[in-house]
Design a protein around this motif. Structure first.
Motif, short mmCIF file in Angstrom:
data_model
loop_
_atom_site.label_atom_id
_atom_site.label_comp_id
_atom_site.label_asym_id
_atom_site.label_seq_id
_atom_site.Cartn_x
_atom_site.Cartn_y
_atom_site.Cartn_z
N ASP A 194 -5.96 -3.85 8.85
CA ASP A 194 -5.57 -2.45 8.88
C ASP A 194 -4.09 -2.35 8.50
O ASP A 194 -3.27 -3.10 9.01
N PRO A 195 -3.72 -1.40 7.61
CA PRO A 195 -2.32 -1.26 7.21
C PRO A 195 -1.37 -1.01 8.39
O PRO A 195 -0.18 -1.34 8.30
N HIS A 196 -1.86 -0.43 9.48
CA HIS A 196 -1.00 -0.21 10.64
C HIS A 196 -0.62 -1.52 11.33
O HIS A 196 0.33 -1.56 12.10
N ASN A 197 -1.36 -2.59 11.06
CA ASN A 197 -1.08 -3.89 11.67
C ASN A 197 -0.15 -4.76 10.82
O ASN A 197 0.08 -5.91 11.15
N VAL A 198 0.32 -4.20 9.70
CA VAL A 198 1.22 -4.92 8.80
C VAL A 198 2.56 -4.18 8.80
O VAL A 198 2.61 -2.96 8.94
N ALA A 199 3.63 -4.89 8.63
CA ALA A 199 4.97 -4.30 8.67
C ALA A 199 5.29 -3.58 7.37
O ALA A 199 6.14 -4.00 6.59
N ILE A 200 4.60 -2.45 7.13
CA ILE A 200 4.88 -1.64 5.94
C ILE A 200 5.36 -0.24 6.30
O ILE A 200 5.68 0.53 5.41
N GLY A 201 5.38 0.08 7.57
CA GLY A 201 5.81 1.40 8.01
C GLY A 201 4.63 2.31 8.27
O GLY A 201 3.61 2.25 7.56
N LEU A 228 -5.87 -4.16 3.78
CA LEU A 228 -4.99 -5.08 3.07
C LEU A 228 -5.50 -6.49 3.33
O LEU A 228 -5.82 -6.84 4.47
N GLY A 229 -5.56 -7.26 2.30
CA GLY A 229 -6.01 -8.65 2.46
C GLY A 229 -7.44 -8.71 2.96
O GLY A 229 -8.32 -7.99 2.51
N MET A 271 -1.71 -10.64 -1.54
CA MET A 271 -1.93 -9.38 -0.88
C MET A 271 -2.90 -8.58 -1.74
O MET A 271 -2.75 -8.51 -2.95
N GLU A 272 -3.87 -7.97 -1.08
CA GLU A 272 -4.90 -7.19 -1.77
C GLU A 272 -5.01 -5.83 -1.11
O GLU A 272 -4.92 -5.71 0.11
N LEU A 273 -5.20 -4.78 -1.92
CA LEU A 273 -5.39 -3.43 -1.42
C LEU A 273 -6.72 -2.92 -1.94
O LEU A 273 -6.95 -2.90 -3.14
N ARG A 274 -7.59 -2.51 -1.00
CA ARG A 274 -8.87 -1.96 -1.38
C ARG A 274 -9.32 -0.95 -0.34
O ARG A 274 -8.71 -0.83 0.71
N VAL A 275 -10.43 -0.25 -0.64
CA VAL A 275 -11.00 0.73 0.29
C VAL A 275 -12.31 0.17 0.82
O VAL A 275 -13.16 -0.28 0.05
#
Length: 189
Positions: free
Chosen positions: A17-24, A12-13, A1-5
């Motif tokens: 988009d973070p909204h497409n991953v189960a992180i809330g 992520l990765g 897993m990677e986090l960048r701007v």
């Protein structure tokens, strides 16, 4: 897993988009807000204090993502482009616990404190029993000793594992236990 701007959004990765991953939704919104601020700071080119705050917030968010996902996150700092791995918090706690050396048990000091407290409690219980047996009755002395012992028991039980108080607890418990021999002798004499 990677986090960048990327631009003004967090990914992520591989461009996910973070909204497409189960992180809330809250965490995903926080990541996008952070990415917008990071992009603004990058455009400003020179505010080191703001850059440090953005970098710190990014590491915190990477830690939250690592916690939610249960896996380490490769965090790419949007200001310096430096990468680092942020492990999940459980791994941080376990790692810190493994590195901390265990303190030696202070047996000499602890047993001295325990002996002193034990003698004080022993004398106090016997003084209570003797005074009540001489002034009133042996039954009242017995009941008072039961009440004192029962009243101290919960506090002693709760303090048994506390690093410093455990010695006081040991002494008080031993003093109560040994004083019962004297209490019974006073009551039935």
């Amino acid at each position: 897993m990677e986090l960048r701007v990327r631009g003004e959004r967090a990914v992520l990765g591989e461009e996910v988009d973070p909204h497409n991953v189960a992180i809330g939704a809250d965490l995903a919104d926080a990541l996008h807000e952070w990415a917008r601020v990071a992009a603004a700071v990058r455009r400003a080119n020179g505010d080191r204090e703001a850059a440090a705050v953005v970098s710190q917030r990014g590491r915190q968010l990477a830690g939250r993502v690592a916690e939610v996902m249960g896996t380490p996150v490769y965090y790419v700092d949007p200001v310096t482009d430096a990468g680092s791995v942020v492990p999940p918090p459980e791994a941080l706690v376990r790692h810190a616990r493994e590195k901390r050396p265990e303190e030696p048990t202070p047996w000499a000091t602890g047993l001295t404190v325990a002996a002193f407290v034990g003698v004080v409690v022993f004398v106090a219980m016997l003084a209570l029993a003797r005074t009540l047996a001489a002034e009133t009755s042996g039954l009242l002395a017995f009941v008072a000793a039961v009440l004192v012992s029962a009243g101290l028991a919960p506090s002693l039980w709760l303090g048994r594992k506390l690093p410093i108080l455990r010695w006081v607890v040991l002494g008080a418990a031993a003093g109560i236990a040994f004083s019962w021999i004297g209490v019974l002798a006073v009551v039935f004499a």
